[in-house]
Enzyme design. Structure first.
Site, PDB file in Angstrom:
ATOM      1  CD  GLU A 107       5.437  13.558 -15.532  1.00 12.56           C
ATOM      2  OE1 GLU A 107       5.335  12.567 -16.330  1.00 12.56           O
ATOM      3  OE2 GLU A 107       6.698  13.884 -15.199  1.00 12.56           O
ATOM      4  CE  LYS A 126       7.418  11.676 -13.078  1.00 12.20           C
ATOM      5  NZ  LYS A 126       8.243  10.312 -13.357  1.00 12.20           N
TER       6      LYS A 126
HETATM    7  O1  LIG Z   1       9.665  10.950 -22.960  1.00  8.38           O
HETATM    8  P1  LIG Z   1       8.308  11.767 -22.086  1.00  8.38           P
HETATM    9  O2  LIG Z   1       7.384  10.935 -22.206  1.00  8.38           O
HETATM   10  O3  LIG Z   1       8.312  13.311 -22.566  1.00  8.38           O
HETATM   11  O4  LIG Z   1       9.010  11.828 -20.582  1.00  8.38           O
HETATM   12  C1  LIG Z   1      10.181  12.362 -20.406  1.00  8.38           C
HETATM   13  C2  LIG Z   1      10.446  12.035 -18.884  1.00  8.38           C
HETATM   14  O5  LIG Z   1       9.875  12.975 -18.166  1.00  8.38           O
HETATM   15  C3  LIG Z   1       9.541  12.302 -16.821  1.00  8.38           C
HETATM   16  O6  LIG Z   1       8.095  12.426 -16.685  1.00  8.38           O
HETATM   17  C4  LIG Z   1      10.350  13.182 -15.848  1.00  8.38           C
HETATM   18  O7  LIG Z   1      11.600  12.943 -16.127  1.00  8.38           O
HETATM   19  P2  LIG Z   1      12.784  13.928 -15.365  1.00  8.38           P
HETATM   20  O8  LIG Z   1      12.775  13.387 -14.034  1.00  8.38           O
HETATM   21  O9  LIG Z   1      14.018  13.756 -16.256  1.00  8.38           O
HETATM   22  O10 LIG Z   1      12.330  15.402 -15.517  1.00  8.38           O
HETATM   23  C5  LIG Z   1       9.901  10.988 -16.841  1.00  8.38           C
HETATM   24  O11 LIG Z   1       9.014  10.073 -16.275  1.00  8.38           O
HETATM   25  C6  LIG Z   1      10.145  10.581 -18.314  1.00  8.38           C
HETATM   26  O12 LIG Z   1      11.077   9.755 -18.544  1.00  8.38           O
END
Ligand SMILES: O=P(O)(O)OC[C@H]1O[C@](O)(COP(=O)(O)O)[C@@H](O)[C@@H]1O
Length: 300
Positions: free
Chosen positions: A181, A218
């Protein structure tokens, strides 16, 4: 000797079944914001223990909701603490796969490093091999790790993709499918250029993978529709999924609908509008309607 092979039923489901991924893996850093969005303000609890108990309650309410099931939700990405807890009296991983036929995936990164060359690499992940072995033993199918791209800086983007694919090798060796990601900030001033540079770097690394080495990607929903179609078609890519990145559920679904072969892996856009103050009826109805809208947008 631990079995490293992949669960073929879960592999098949992730590769081709209709549906999307529920991202329930907000890290410690993102949890106060997620709880505030859910109507639980930071001044109503104190300390990490209380915070993690509250967010597990929120996630349990989502996972046990009638509309949250394997017919539309392929997988759920879990925070390690969630994996270590129980839902309705059984380990979360067992609950998800046995009760709901939802593939469990673990977020393994430990957050982002300071910005350098316009990007934020992932911080080092201590004892990663131990974590991967623990996850595999618990029945986790795959992992997820997130980096952050803020500017269209070639050097930085190259470094981001190198780190992601280097760590992905460890996940693959542990018998897990990594979700890579490299998020592009939706406010990036040169977002389209950053996405072009990112795609080129990803394609270069995909060529290094050998047969049967699977990854998932992702990605931020791109400025150019269908930008990532080459990645979708690549033989080493199990699925290409999209984070919501701060776009509203409506905008994220509109963009998603224009990118054929990409499915959602939303966190904020999935839980948009849900609050602790809602009755179970209001909560379950809103979540079911969100799931249906995101499912439909993921079908294109
Ligand atoms: O808390 P982190 O690890 O920064 O990730 C925050 C969020 O970002 C994501 O990668 C994407 O989330 P969103 O769809 O809210 O952008 C989620 O998998 C994760 O919950």
């Amino acid at each position: 000797m631990m079995i490293l092979e992949l669960n073929q039923e879960q592999l098949e489901k992730m590769k081709s079944h209709p549906g999307f991924i529920a991202a329930l893996d907000q890290s410690g850093g993102s949890t106060p914001g997620a709880l505030a969005d859910y109507g639980i303000e930071q001044d109503t609890y104190s300390g990490d223990d209380e915070m993690f108990a509250l967010v597990h309650q929120m996630r349990t309410r989502i996972m046990t909701s009638p509309g949250f099931s394997g017919d539309r939700i392929l997988a759920a990405i879990l925070f390690e603490d969630t994996m270590d807890r129980e839902v309705e009296g059984e380990p979360t991983v067992n609950y998800l796969w046995k009760q709901k036929q939802i593939v469990p995936i673990l977020k393994v990164d430990k957050g982002l490093a300071e910005e350098k060359d316009g990007v934020q690499l992932m911080k080092p992940i201590p004892q990663l091999d131990d974590l991967l072995m623990k996850a595999k033993k618990k029945g986790i199918f795959g992992t997820k790790m997130r980096s952050f791209i803020k500017h269209a800086n070639g050097t930085g983007i190259e470094a981001i993709v190198n780190q992601q694919f280097e760590l992905a090798q460890q996940m693959i060796a542990a018998g897990l499918v990594p979700i890579i990601e490299p998020e592009v900030d939706i406010h990036c001033p040169e977002k389209a250029m950053a996405e072009t540079l990112l795609k080129a770097a990803i394609l270069k690394h995909l060529e290094q993978l050998s047969k049967e080495q699977w990854v998932m990607l992702k990605l931020t929903l791109p400025e150019q529709d269908n930008l990532y179609s080459d990645c979708i078609e690549h033989s080493s890519v199990l699925r290409v999924v999209a984070l919501s990145g701060g776009y509203s559920q409506m905008e994220a679904n509109e963009r998603l609908g224009r990118n054929h072969g990409v499915i959602a892996s939303f966190s904020r856009a999935l839980t948009e509008g849900l609050t602790a103050q809602q009755t179970d009826g209001e909560f379950n109805t809103m979540l079911d309607e969100s799931i249906q809208r995101i499912y439909q947008a993921s079908l294109t």
